[in-house]
Every structure is written in C-alpha cells, then in structure tokens.
Write a protein that holds these residues in place. Structure first.
Motif, PDB file in Angstrom:
ATOM      1  N   VAL A  43       0.814  -1.221   0.000  1.00 10.47           N
ATOM      2  CA  VAL A  43       0.000   0.000   0.000  1.00 10.47           C
ATOM      3  C   VAL A  43       0.847   1.272   0.000  1.00 10.47           C
ATOM      4  N   LEU A  44       1.822   1.360   0.910  1.00  6.34           N
ATOM      5  CA  LEU A  44       2.600   2.587   1.045  1.00  6.34           C
ATOM      6  C   LEU A  44       3.347   2.937  -0.231  1.00  6.34           C
ATOM      7  N   ALA A  45       4.012   1.961  -0.834  1.00  5.68           N
ATOM      8  CA  ALA A  45       4.780   2.213  -2.060  1.00  5.68           C
ATOM      9  C   ALA A  45       3.856   2.667  -3.184  1.00  5.68           C
ATOM     10  N   ALA A  46       2.709   2.031  -3.304  1.00  5.21           N
ATOM     11  CA  ALA A  46       1.764   2.409  -4.355  1.00  5.21           C
ATOM     12  C   ALA A  46       1.207   3.810  -4.116  1.00  5.21           C
ATOM     13  N   ALA A  47       0.931   4.119  -2.864  1.00  7.07           N
ATOM     14  CA  ALA A  47       0.411   5.448  -2.526  1.00  7.07           C
ATOM     15  C   ALA A  47       1.419   6.534  -2.872  1.00  7.07           C
TER      16      ALA A  47
END
Length: 205
Positions: A43-47
């Motif tokens: 999630v964090l990397a995609a965000a």
C-alpha cells in the motif's frame, strides 16, 4: 463537493471484489482509481508512486492488514485520507481502524453510491462511519487485551506450544503462560482456542 478528480488507491486481495469496486468507482465523474494492490505491505509504495488522495482498503490482506497499512500511511503520508471497507462488521475492528487514523469505516454491502460519497466526504475533512457498527462498538466497550497479550494470543492461534511460542516471541515459557492465562481470563474463555475465537469475533486480534 470538489472540482478536481479524486485519485484513489484500492487495496483488496480478492481480485473480483477489487475489480468490481474499481469499476463502480470508475463510473463517477470525479473519482479515478489510479492504483490497485492485493497486499497490505504494498500500500505505502503504491500510494507514494501514484500521489493518491484516498486509500480504500480491506482489512484482511496478506503482508499486512488494512488497519496496519492505514497506520503506516497515516504516519508516512498524513494528507492521504483512509477508508476501511470490510466484510467483517466487528466492533473491535472499528476501534482499531479509528486508532490507526482511518477517516471512514464501511461494510462491503454498502451501496456503491454511499461508497463514492464517503470518498468525497473524507476528502472534505468529514469522518464517515457505518452507524450500526458505531453503535455496536460503543456497546462492546474497549479491547481489554494489552498489545503483548494480543501478540501472544495471535501467535497461539495456530496451535503452537508454549515452548514454540516462547522461541518465536523471544520470551520465557513462564511469561508466555502468564500472558495466555491473563487473556483467557479477561475473555472469560475456557482455553486458548476459545480465547482466540472470541477475540477474533470481536475484532480484537
């Protein structure tokens, strides 16, 4: 409510559900699903790479739960609004989600229009919570388990022995036994298996 396109990240491990949500939100003129992931630890990397406005996340995902991912996003990208969408309407999940920084908590059987409206509302600074869940959470009360008791009980869910748990958690067997005993007592359970079941049903694990 807004004149620009709202960029949304979808995090859901079931591809059919994820694609259906993306299709429904894609029908809205002011919402665009710019990223989709199937794991909580993605999630964090995609965000970051898609410069999103709102993250829409399931709770139960591999890698990290939606609540854990929400807490990480809230810490690293506080401007991103967080919507937890789950099949499991458990009061404990609602409390955990709010503590992790979530701005909205909805169940998956909510109408599509309600979901789109929730995305708009959180971006406008509002908090959106399923009213039935909110009432249940108030009635249920706070999670009685400490973080360490939850950790030990969660690790014990697969049937590991006290010796195995002690090795995994870097604790003594006596300490593991004490944590499990206290958790079982707090949950008014007969044994660790029943304690795990009760805690899961209430969303406390």
């Amino acid at each position: 409510m807004t004149s620009r396109t709202i960029k949304v990240l979808l995090a859901e491990d079931q591809s059919m559900v994820r694609e259906a949500l993306a299709a429904l939100l894609g029908l809205e003129d002011d919402i665009e699903v710019v990223a989709q992931v199937a794991r909580g630890d993605e999630v964090l990397a995609a965000a970051r790479s898609h410069d999103i406005d709102v993250a829409l996340m399931d709770i139960e995902m591999p890698g990290a739960t939606g609540i854990e991912a929400a807490a990480q996003l809230h810490k690293e990208l506080p401007a991103v609004k967080l919507v937890i969408l789950t099949t499991f309407g458990r009061p404990g999940y609602l409390r955990s989600a709010m503590e992790s920084g979530a701005d909205a908590f909805l169940v998956k059987d909510a109408p599509a229009a309600q979901l789109a409206e929730a995305v708009r509302k959180v971006l406008a600074g509002e908090r959106v919570i399923d009213p039935t869940l909110a009432a249940a959470a108030l009635a249920e009360g706070a999670n009685p388990l400490t973080d360490r008791e939850r950790e030990v009980l969660r690790a014990a869910a697969d049937g590991s022995t006290n010796a195995e748990l002690a090795k995994e958690l870097h604790l003594s067997q006596g300490t593991v036994r004490n944590y499990l005993s206290t958790a079982i007592q707090k949950l008014a359970a007969r044994n660790r298996a029943e304690a795990v079941r009760i805690a899961r049903e209430k969303g406390w694990l």
